[in-house]
Design a protein around this motif. Structure first.
Motif, short mmCIF file in Angstrom:
data_model
loop_
_atom_site.label_atom_id
_atom_site.label_comp_id
_atom_site.label_asym_id
_atom_site.label_seq_id
_atom_site.Cartn_x
_atom_site.Cartn_y
_atom_site.Cartn_z
N ASN B 118 49.56 50.58 41.94
CA ASN B 118 49.26 50.34 43.35
C ASN B 118 48.61 51.39 44.04
N LEU B 121 44.99 50.17 43.51
CA LEU B 121 45.00 48.99 44.40
C LEU B 121 44.64 49.74 45.78
N GLY B 122 45.40 50.53 45.96
CA GLY B 122 45.23 51.28 47.43
C GLY B 122 43.77 51.69 47.78
N ILE B 125 41.05 48.93 47.83
CA ILE B 125 41.24 48.36 49.24
C ILE B 125 40.37 49.37 50.32
N HIS B 126 40.59 50.46 50.07
CA HIS B 126 40.10 51.39 51.00
C HIS B 126 38.70 51.17 50.93
N ARG B 172 39.02 40.13 56.76
CA ARG B 172 39.89 39.77 56.07
C ARG B 172 39.12 38.93 55.04
N THR B 173 38.43 37.95 55.38
CA THR B 173 37.37 37.25 54.53
C THR B 173 36.46 38.07 53.58
N LEU B 175 37.03 41.39 53.06
CA LEU B 175 38.10 42.18 52.20
C LEU B 175 38.38 41.19 50.87
N THR B 176 38.73 40.00 51.19
CA THR B 176 39.12 39.06 50.01
C THR B 176 38.14 39.10 49.07
N GLU B 180 38.06 40.30 45.34
CA GLU B 180 37.95 39.34 44.30
C GLU B 180 36.98 39.99 43.20
N TRP B 183 38.58 43.93 42.28
CA TRP B 183 39.81 44.19 41.55
C TRP B 183 40.44 43.21 40.61
N PHE B 184 40.25 41.78 40.78
CA PHE B 184 40.69 40.78 40.00
C PHE B 184 39.98 40.71 38.58
#
Lengths: 88, 184
Positions: B118, B121-122, B125-126, B172-173, B175-176, B180, B183-184
């Motif tokens: 996590n 992940l944080g 994201i940042h 949001r778009t 960031l996704t 992708e 991260w994934f």
């Protein structure tokens, strides 16, 4: 009949907007129903909703932290004064 | 030729949260983490003339923060060395032989692993947030991380709710897509 249709059927743009609002708990029950109807037949809306919900889940599990606004403002002021000192 | 340049006026908006999360994940103390971020920015400003532009601004700032964190641990460890460390093991009579197990076992299963994941992940994201245009990053952070009400953000930034939702949607778009990729 036309009025009923426009009441329940929404465009893809509206669906995205409602989906974004849902992520922050700001969509009304009616909007949620409209989105539900939309994603029942629209693959693109369903995919967008899935990804958007996944992003929310990730943000929640990452336990994101942010410096509070006052701290950021004081850091900005400190940097600005240091920069102006070095210019002098 | 290096294309990276420094812009200290943007540092706080672009990197403060990323550095803060990195720092919190390493020192587990909000106050100390904030101090380390502050020291990092000051040290960066002081040594900005040495910046060659080989690494990105963010990478360069993180390398300074890492040194600050190492200095912090060196400092507290040198203090610890002067004191006598006592560990008490409270045995109620029938605890013979299970000292090691009790110390090492994790009653919550994979908590540590989950926590590390996590934290990573944080940071991811940042990192993605820091790549957004400043206004999008600010509004997304205010809404998603700090949990401000739509009305508060609109009043503070002088935008309409529809503007806010358009910006949130774009953020949001982006960031996704970024997650992708990273991260994934």
């Amino acid at each position: 009949m036309k009025t009923k249709k426009s009441l329940l059927f929404i465009s893809y743009e509206e669906a995205r907007h409602i989906c974004d609002k849902i992520q922050y708990g700001e969509a009304t029950r009616m909007e949620q129903i409209k989105l539900f109807i939309r994603i029942s037949w629209c693959n693109i809306s369903r995919k967008y909703t899935q990804k958007n919900t996944q992003l929310t889940t990730l943000c929640q599990s990452a336990n994101l932290k942010s410096l509070d606004k006052d701290k950021k403002d004081s850091l900005k002021k400190m940097l600005e004064s240091k920069m102006s000192e070095s210019k002098d | 030729m290096s294309s990276n340049t420094l812009d200290p006026t943007q540092w706080i908006d672009k990197y403060a949260d990323y550095l803060y999360n990195y720092s919190v994940s390493r020192v587990s103390d909000n106050e100390i983490a904030q101090d380390l971020v502050q020291e990092t920015f000051l040290a960066a400003l002081k040594s900005s003339e040495n910046y060659k532009g080989d690494a990105s601004e963010r990478t360069w700032l993180i390398s300074i923060l890492k040194r600050k964190i190492i200095d912090y641990y060196r400092k507290i460890n040198s203090k610890k060395g002067k004191a006598e460390v006592r560990m008490s093991y409270n045995s109620d009579g029938d605890g013979d032989g299970d000292w090691m197990e009790e110390r090492i076992s994790d009653p919550h299963g994979n908590n540590a692993e989950e926590k590390i994941q996590n934290t990573e992940l944080g940071l991811a994201i940042h990192e993605c947030i820091s790549k957004l245009p400043p206004k999008q990053a600010k509004i997304f952070s205010m809404k998603t991380i700090e949990g401000y009400e739509t009305e508060t953000i609109c009043n503070e930034l002088d935008i309409t709710p529809s503007n806010l939702w358009v910006i949130i949607h774009r953020a949001r778009t982006a960031l996704t897509a970024c997650l992708e990729e990273n991260w994934f």
